[in-house]
Design a protein around this motif. Sequence first.
Motif, PDB file in Angstrom:
ATOM      1  N   THR A   1       0.847  -1.184   0.000  1.00 59.55           N
ATOM      2  CA  THR A   1       0.000   0.000   0.000  1.00 59.55           C
ATOM      3  C   THR A   1       0.887   1.241   0.000  1.00 59.55           C
ATOM      4  OG1 THR A   1      -1.859   1.097   1.121  1.00 59.55           O
ATOM      5  CG2 THR A   1      -0.184   0.063   2.527  1.00 59.55           C
ATOM      6  N   ASN A   2       0.274   2.407   0.148  1.00 58.69           N
ATOM      7  CA  ASN A   2       1.046   3.642   0.298  1.00 58.69           C
ATOM      8  C   ASN A   2       1.467   3.842   1.749  1.00 58.69           C
ATOM      9  OD1 ASN A   2      -0.997   5.382  -2.090  1.00 58.69           O
ATOM     10  ND2 ASN A   2       1.104   4.748  -2.381  1.00 58.69           N
ATOM     11  N   TYR A   3       2.606   4.480   1.928  1.00 60.97           N
ATOM     12  CA  TYR A   3       3.054   4.815   3.280  1.00 60.97           C
ATOM     13  C   TYR A   3       2.041   5.724   3.977  1.00 60.97           C
ATOM     14  CZ  TYR A   3       5.429   7.346   6.991  1.00 60.97           C
ATOM     15  OH  TYR A   3       5.732   7.937   8.198  1.00 60.97           O
TER      16      TYR A   3
ATOM     17  N   LYS B   1       4.035   5.633  13.030  1.00 64.47           N
ATOM     18  CA  LYS B   1       4.517   6.582  14.033  1.00 64.47           C
ATOM     19  C   LYS B   1       3.995   6.282  15.435  1.00 64.47           C
ATOM     20  CE  LYS B   1       4.706  10.276  10.564  1.00 64.47           C
ATOM     21  NZ  LYS B   1       4.109  11.568  10.130  1.00 64.47           N
ATOM     22  N   ASP B   2       3.160   5.278  15.563  1.00 60.74           N
ATOM     23  CA  ASP B   2       2.522   4.973  16.855  1.00 60.74           C
ATOM     24  C   ASP B   2       3.526   4.413  17.854  1.00 60.74           C
ATOM     25  OD1 ASP B   2       0.511   4.463  18.780  1.00 60.74           O
ATOM     26  OD2 ASP B   2       0.361   2.396  18.076  1.00 60.74           O
ATOM     27  N   THR B   3       3.574   5.013  19.034  1.00 64.99           N
ATOM     28  CA  THR B   3       4.450   4.520  20.099  1.00 64.99           C
ATOM     29  C   THR B   3       3.654   4.042  21.308  1.00 64.99           C
ATOM     30  OG1 THR B   3       4.662   6.778  20.986  1.00 64.99           O
ATOM     31  CG2 THR B   3       6.352   6.027  19.425  1.00 64.99           C
ATOM     32  N   ALA B   4       2.351   4.289  21.269  1.00 61.70           N
ATOM     33  CA  ALA B   4       1.514   3.923  22.415  1.00 61.70           C
ATOM     34  C   ALA B   4       0.785   2.601  22.212  1.00 61.70           C
ATOM     35  CB  ALA B   4       0.493   5.027  22.692  1.00 61.70           C
ATOM     36  N   GLY B   5       0.900   2.015  21.020  1.00 64.73           N
ATOM     37  CA  GLY B   5       0.232   0.744  20.744  1.00 64.73           C
ATOM     38  C   GLY B   5      -1.264   0.860  20.563  1.00 64.73           C
TER      39      GLY B   5
ATOM     40  N   LYS C   1      -8.708  -8.777   9.048  1.00 59.81           N
ATOM     41  CA  LYS C   1      -7.529  -9.145   9.820  1.00 59.81           C
ATOM     42  C   LYS C   1      -6.790  -7.896  10.274  1.00 59.81           C
ATOM     43  CE  LYS C   1      -7.386 -13.748   9.447  1.00 59.81           C
ATOM     44  NZ  LYS C   1      -7.233 -14.676  10.583  1.00 59.81           N
ATOM     45  N   VAL C   2      -6.199  -7.964  11.462  1.00 57.67           N
ATOM     46  CA  VAL C   2      -5.303  -6.901  11.902  1.00 57.67           C
ATOM     47  C   VAL C   2      -3.938  -7.157  11.281  1.00 57.67           C
ATOM     48  CG1 VAL C   2      -4.156  -5.816  13.863  1.00 57.67           C
ATOM     49  CG2 VAL C   2      -6.552  -6.512  14.049  1.00 57.67           C
ATOM     50  N   ALA C   3      -3.397  -6.148  10.607  1.00 50.92           N
ATOM     51  CA  ALA C   3      -2.129  -6.317   9.881  1.00 50.92           C
ATOM     52  C   ALA C   3      -0.949  -5.853  10.730  1.00 50.92           C
ATOM     53  CB  ALA C   3      -2.175  -5.527   8.587  1.00 50.92           C
ATOM     54  N   ARG C   4       0.169  -6.495  10.494  1.00 50.25           N
ATOM     55  CA  ARG C   4       1.428  -6.087  11.122  1.00 50.25           C
ATOM     56  C   ARG C   4       2.238  -5.308  10.103  1.00 50.25           C
ATOM     57  NH1 ARG C   4       6.372  -8.802  11.188  1.00 50.25           N
ATOM     58  NH2 ARG C   4       5.396 -10.667  10.286  1.00 50.25           N
ATOM     59  N   LEU C   5       2.825  -4.187  10.529  1.00 51.37           N
ATOM     60  CA  LEU C   5       3.635  -3.375   9.642  1.00 51.37           C
ATOM     61  C   LEU C   5       5.013  -4.013   9.477  1.00 51.37           C
ATOM     62  CD1 LEU C   5       3.723  -0.751   7.999  1.00 51.37           C
ATOM     63  CD2 LEU C   5       4.588   0.410  10.039  1.00 51.37           C
ATOM     64  N   VAL C   6       5.381  -4.305   8.230  1.00 49.87           N
ATOM     65  CA  VAL C   6       6.637  -4.999   7.939  1.00 49.87           C
ATOM     66  C   VAL C   6       7.736  -4.040   7.504  1.00 49.87           C
ATOM     67  CG1 VAL C   6       7.741  -6.652   6.365  1.00 49.87           C
ATOM     68  CG2 VAL C   6       5.519  -7.179   7.371  1.00 49.87           C
ATOM     69  N   GLY C   7       7.391  -3.104   6.634  1.00 53.15           N
ATOM     70  CA  GLY C   7       8.406  -2.189   6.131  1.00 53.15           C
ATOM     71  C   GLY C   7       7.800  -0.912   5.597  1.00 53.15           C
ATOM     72  N   ILE C   8       8.564   0.182   5.659  1.00 52.22           N
ATOM     73  CA  ILE C   8       8.076   1.476   5.167  1.00 52.22           C
ATOM     74  C   ILE C   8       9.166   2.181   4.363  1.00 52.22           C
ATOM     75  CG2 ILE C   8       6.403   1.836   7.019  1.00 52.22           C
ATOM     76  CD1 ILE C   8       8.481   3.649   8.389  1.00 52.22           C
TER      77      ILE C   8
ATOM     78  N   ALA D   1       8.967   6.088   3.250  1.00 52.17           N
ATOM     79  CA  ALA D   1       8.233   7.346   3.109  1.00 52.17           C
ATOM     80  C   ALA D   1       8.686   8.129   1.880  1.00 52.17           C
ATOM     81  CB  ALA D   1       8.398   8.191   4.372  1.00 52.17           C
ATOM     82  N   ALA D   2       9.954   7.977   1.504  1.00 60.01           N
ATOM     83  CA  ALA D   2      10.484   8.727   0.366  1.00 60.01           C
ATOM     84  C   ALA D   2       9.821   8.329  -0.947  1.00 60.01           C
ATOM     85  CB  ALA D   2      11.993   8.516   0.266  1.00 60.01           C
ATOM     86  N   HIS D   3       9.312   7.102  -1.022  1.00 60.96           N
ATOM     87  CA  HIS D   3       8.623   6.641  -2.226  1.00 60.96           C
ATOM     88  C   HIS D   3       7.152   6.319  -1.945  1.00 60.96           C
ATOM     89  CE1 HIS D   3      12.914   5.774  -3.166  1.00 60.96           C
ATOM     90  NE2 HIS D   3      12.559   6.283  -4.327  1.00 60.96           N
ATOM     91  N   ASP D   4       6.684   6.721  -0.765  1.00 54.75           N
ATOM     92  CA  ASP D   4       5.286   6.527  -0.356  1.00 54.75           C
ATOM     93  C   ASP D   4       4.843   5.071  -0.484  1.00 54.75           C
ATOM     94  OD1 ASP D   4       2.875   7.227   0.703  1.00 54.75           O
ATOM     95  OD2 ASP D   4       2.098   8.213  -1.098  1.00 54.75           O
ATOM     96  N   LEU D   5       5.673   4.160   0.027  1.00 53.26           N
ATOM     97  CA  LEU D   5       5.357   2.736  -0.031  1.00 53.26           C
ATOM     98  C   LEU D   5       5.395   2.120   1.365  1.00 53.26           C
ATOM     99  CD1 LEU D   5       7.452   1.572  -3.131  1.00 53.26           C
ATOM    100  CD2 LEU D   5       4.962   1.830  -3.013  1.00 53.26           C
TER     101      LEU D   5
END
Length: 313
Positions: A136-138, A146-150, A168-175, A177-181
């Motif tokens: 998806t897009n970043y 950016k979430d630090t509070a969970g 499903k709740v997704a887990r963030l694998v990689g970001i 931002a420079a290419h909005d991915l």
Amino acid sequence: MYAKCVMSVFSECVVAHPFAAQQLCSLSPPTKSSSSGTWTTILSRRACLFTAVVSAANLALPSPVLAVVSYIDDFEDEEERVVHLFEEVTRSVVCIKDVEVSSPGSSTMIPPNDEGISIEGTGSGFVWDKFGHIVTNYHVVAKLAKDTAGKQQSQVSLLYPNGDVMIKVARLVGIDAAHDLAVLKIDAPGDVLRPLTLGSSKKLKVGQNCFAIGNPYGYEHTLTTGVISGLGREIPSPAGSSIAGAIQTDAAINAGNSGGPLLDSFGRIIGINTATFTLQGSGMSSGVNFAIPIDLVLKLVPHLIVEGSVSSP
């Protein structure tokens, strides 16, 4: 319009060919309540029958009739092709909801009955592989990144083969931002995960047909159509830099379409819908929309899956 055109040229022909006219007029006409789609279908069938009758009688069809018959057949073929494209691709496209939960402890599961959650936005994405990776897009998952509070969740909705919706709740694998991915990962049965067919953005041409599938304004699995309006565009990224080589299209892309696929006529992804210019003060799309080219995505996503980020463009 098609009905009037066909009936006009048919009238010319049946005057010249009484035998064909008798055969054609033996068909029951459509009722007044018939829709334009029914008119087109009936006329197309009449056109086929009329062609067969005249051919059997060894008569020559005037060129206007041949042109209209061919035009209607081409129109119906094009319509069926687009319908088939949507039906084939829909299961590969997901809806992503940006959700805030009231309790940090529930950030890895969906609260029952949606209690204590606030949906803050929606976006789109697509199935990358059978391992459950979603691209998806970043900016669709920026709050989660950016979430630090969970308290942030990305809930991914996709379709079972029978049309039921799985969330499903997704887990963030990689970001990146420079290419909005961004790449998410979900745990889902293999029969639900249908990776999108990858195309290429190298040989695209201005004027080529393209199709966008996504979830604008939360309306899931919406298809919009258009053409490639320009190539090699430069668009801003969430990191403040620019993304080169973007695809410009007039296929409607609105809030919620971000992260969804831009497809060619064969249903292959050629770009990721990411941005649109809006009419000042209206929030409405101007028709100038952009997608990240799939060739760039193909270079970056493997790094995001393995390393979590990209060290170089």
